[in-house]
Design a protein around this motif. Structure first.
Motif, PDB file in Angstrom:
ATOM      1  N   LYS A 184      -1.324  -1.225   5.111  1.00 41.95           N
ATOM      2  CA  LYS A 184      -2.282  -2.259   4.775  1.00 41.95           C
ATOM      3  C   LYS A 184      -3.682  -1.700   4.812  1.00 41.95           C
ATOM      4  O   LYS A 184      -4.207  -1.343   5.864  1.00 41.95           O
ATOM      5  CB  LYS A 184      -2.154  -3.424   5.764  1.00 41.95           C
ATOM      6  CG  LYS A 184      -0.961  -4.325   5.430  1.00 41.95           C
ATOM      7  CD  LYS A 184      -1.240  -5.095   4.164  1.00 41.95           C
ATOM      8  CE  LYS A 184      -0.055  -5.976   3.830  1.00 41.95           C
ATOM      9  NZ  LYS A 184      -0.249  -6.665   2.571  1.00 41.95           N
ATOM     10  N   GLU A 185      -4.285  -1.616   3.690  1.00 41.88           N
ATOM     11  CA  GLU A 185      -5.643  -1.124   3.592  1.00 41.88           C
ATOM     12  C   GLU A 185      -6.394  -2.043   2.661  1.00 41.88           C
ATOM     13  O   GLU A 185      -6.047  -3.197   2.478  1.00 41.88           O
ATOM     14  CB  GLU A 185      -5.636   0.326   3.108  1.00 41.88           C
ATOM     15  CG  GLU A 185      -4.885   1.245   4.069  1.00 41.88           C
ATOM     16  CD  GLU A 185      -4.735   2.629   3.504  1.00 41.88           C
ATOM     17  OE1 GLU A 185      -4.083   3.433   4.149  1.00 41.88           O
ATOM     18  OE2 GLU A 185      -5.269   2.896   2.426  1.00 41.88           O
ATOM     19  N   ARG A 227      -4.842   7.307   0.251  1.00 44.89           N
ATOM     20  CA  ARG A 227      -4.290   6.072  -0.296  1.00 44.89           C
ATOM     21  C   ARG A 227      -4.320   6.078  -1.816  1.00 44.89           C
ATOM     22  O   ARG A 227      -5.298   6.493  -2.435  1.00 44.89           O
ATOM     23  CB  ARG A 227      -5.093   4.871   0.210  1.00 44.89           C
ATOM     24  CG  ARG A 227      -4.556   3.513  -0.222  1.00 44.89           C
ATOM     25  CD  ARG A 227      -5.430   2.387   0.314  1.00 44.89           C
ATOM     26  NE  ARG A 227      -6.713   2.359  -0.366  1.00 44.89           N
ATOM     27  CZ  ARG A 227      -7.021   1.546  -1.365  1.00 44.89           C
ATOM     28  NH1 ARG A 227      -6.116   0.681  -1.807  1.00 44.89           N
ATOM     29  NH2 ARG A 227      -8.215   1.575  -1.921  1.00 44.89           N
ATOM     30  N   ASP A 279       0.827  -1.211   0.000  1.00 48.20           N
ATOM     31  CA  ASP A 279       0.000   0.000   0.000  1.00 48.20           C
ATOM     32  C   ASP A 279       0.857   1.254   0.000  1.00 48.20           C
ATOM     33  O   ASP A 279       1.897   1.321   0.655  1.00 48.20           O
ATOM     34  CB  ASP A 279      -0.932   0.018   1.207  1.00 48.20           C
ATOM     35  CG  ASP A 279      -2.017  -1.052   1.116  1.00 48.20           C
ATOM     36  OD1 ASP A 279      -2.376  -1.405  -0.029  1.00 48.20           O
ATOM     37  OD2 ASP A 279      -2.480  -1.534   2.165  1.00 48.20           O
TER      38      ASP A 279
END
Length: 419
Positions: free
Chosen positions: A349-350, A300, A289
């Motif tokens: 981390k998404e 993001r 990410d």
């Protein structure tokens, strides 16, 4: 005692060397016969994708074969071909000649893009008569026209560089969409960024972006939901000049695909930057990410709309709010840290990326796991660096494992009298 300590010290020494990572362009600099291949790795930024991998095998082409592949092809098409030549497993000469059942199907960088239809992003490796090892795309109808020639460099279980005789291609691989033939606003609208596209057109910034596309442009396009999110400032209160600045803040004057952003360090200059420290941002990367930190908010990087050197268009989940325009916005996040390059040009981390990574249905046993690495990357987008400095950095990066090994050996020798 010695029988216990010596193996431990040796294992520690090996892990140190492996931990230094790899820099594929620095390695190939020492082989002029692959200079054209190496040049295209840098131009397309595929080198950053290779450096981001802990375990990888590069199938390199000598200059004559690379010239034949690149003839009359767009950089986008060449990038696809280079990705197909990058295997996401470790193959050295012994492993090539000892394939279970005489063949293997292995995944490549191209398969991870999500652009490969079916298993066309896999490569078929087959042992033929006379000890010949041949390669072909897994796409239907592909022929075993490429052969293993020799090993160029081996770093066990991390990096293998093998020369092959001819490119691995199949019909349609080189037909990648190019920026020259793309309608920027149509691409944005199709990707769910209609509001951003409308603002770019009405403000006149579209012409600025189109002019930059010839030299280098990376565009961060907020999706439509980003403009409806709670706490988003009222953009109608901005003057025309401020709106133009905000939109330019969503672009870099350089080509920086996602894997190149992963290794960016420090602050990055945007198209809105007019002076040191003005209208810049930083990149925060963890795992796969990538997020952009403005000092006011974080967004993001969600997906890639277009990646055609020197143009890259990416979607982001939130508006990028520069502190110079929105000082009264929520308190800025903690100051950005300089990122450590990971072999990878590594991200938070998404939500998983839209493109789903396929695993190779290889009948072979898995390679031993590679230890985590940290490889030197290229200079960050927007950060000026002379050619001489860059060359020095690459040579230094390539020499790091040897220095670490020498230090470990010295430590081992110093302990020998006590064992």
């Amino acid at each position: 005692m010695a029988s216990l300590l010596l193996p431990l010290l040796f294992a520690f020494m090996v892990s140190l060397v492996a931990g230094e990572g790899h820099n594929i362009t620095a390695i190939l600099d020492g082989f002029p016969e692959y200079s054209l291949y190496n040049s295209y790795l840098s131009q397309t930024k595929v080198c950053d994708e290779i450096n981001s991998r802990e375990t990888v095998t590069c199938l390199v082409l000598p200059n004559a074969a690379m010239s034949a592949l690149a003839a009359k092809q767009s950089l986008a098409g060449i990038k696809n071909a280079l990705r197909l030549l990058t295997l996401l497993d470790y193959f050295d000469p012994q492993k090539l000649h000892d394939l279970p059942h005489g063949s293997a199907l292995t995944t490549t960088l191209y398969q991870t893009t999500g652009n490969a239809l079916g298993n066309s992003g896999f490569v078929n490796i087959t042992n033929l008569r006379g000890g010949r090892v041949a390669f072909a795309a897994a796409a239907p109808g592909s022929k075993l026209d490429s052969s293993y020639t020799k090993s160029v460099r081996e770093v066990p279980y991390n990096l293998s560089v093998l020369e092959i005789s001819a490119p691995i291609v199949y019909p349609g691989l080189l037909d990648a969409p190019s920026a020259a033939s793309s309608n920027l606003t149509a691409l944005l609208e199709k990707a769910g960024c209609k509001t951003f596209a409308s603002l770019v057109v009405s403000s006149g910034v579209l012409k600025i972006f189109q002019s930059a596309m010839e030299k280098g442009l990376t565009l961060f396009a907020p999706n439509d939901e980003a403009f409806k999110a709670p706490g988003v400032p009222d953009l109608s209160s901005l003057s025309s000049a401020e709106l133009v600045t905000l939109l330019q803040y969503h672009a870099l004057p350089t080509y920086a695909p996602k894997d190149s952003l992963k290794i960016a360090k420090g602050r990055i200059t945007t198209m809105a930057s007019s002076g040191a420290g003005k209208y810049d941002l930083s990149v925060v990367s963890r795992g796969d990410d990538v997020s952009l930190d403005t000092g006011v908010d974080t967004s993001r990087v969600a997906s890639t709309i277009l990646d055609d050197t020197p143009v890259c268009v990416l979607t982001v989940d939130n508006l990028l709010l520069p502190s110079e325009l929105f000082r009264g916005a929520p308190a800025p996040a903690p100051g950005p840290m300089a990122l450590t390059p990971s072999p990878s040009p590594a991200p938070a981390k998404e939500a998983p990326a839209p493109a789903r990574k396929a695993k190779a249905p290889s009948p072979m046993p898995l390679s031993p796991p590679a230890p985590p690495t940290s490889a030197p990357g290229e200079s960050p987008a927007g950060s000026p660096e002379s050619a001489a400095d860059k060359a020095a950095d690459e040579k230094s990066a390539a020499a790091m494992p040897l220095k670490t090994l020498a230090a470990a050996v010295s430590a081992l020798l110093a302990l020998t009298p006590f064992l």
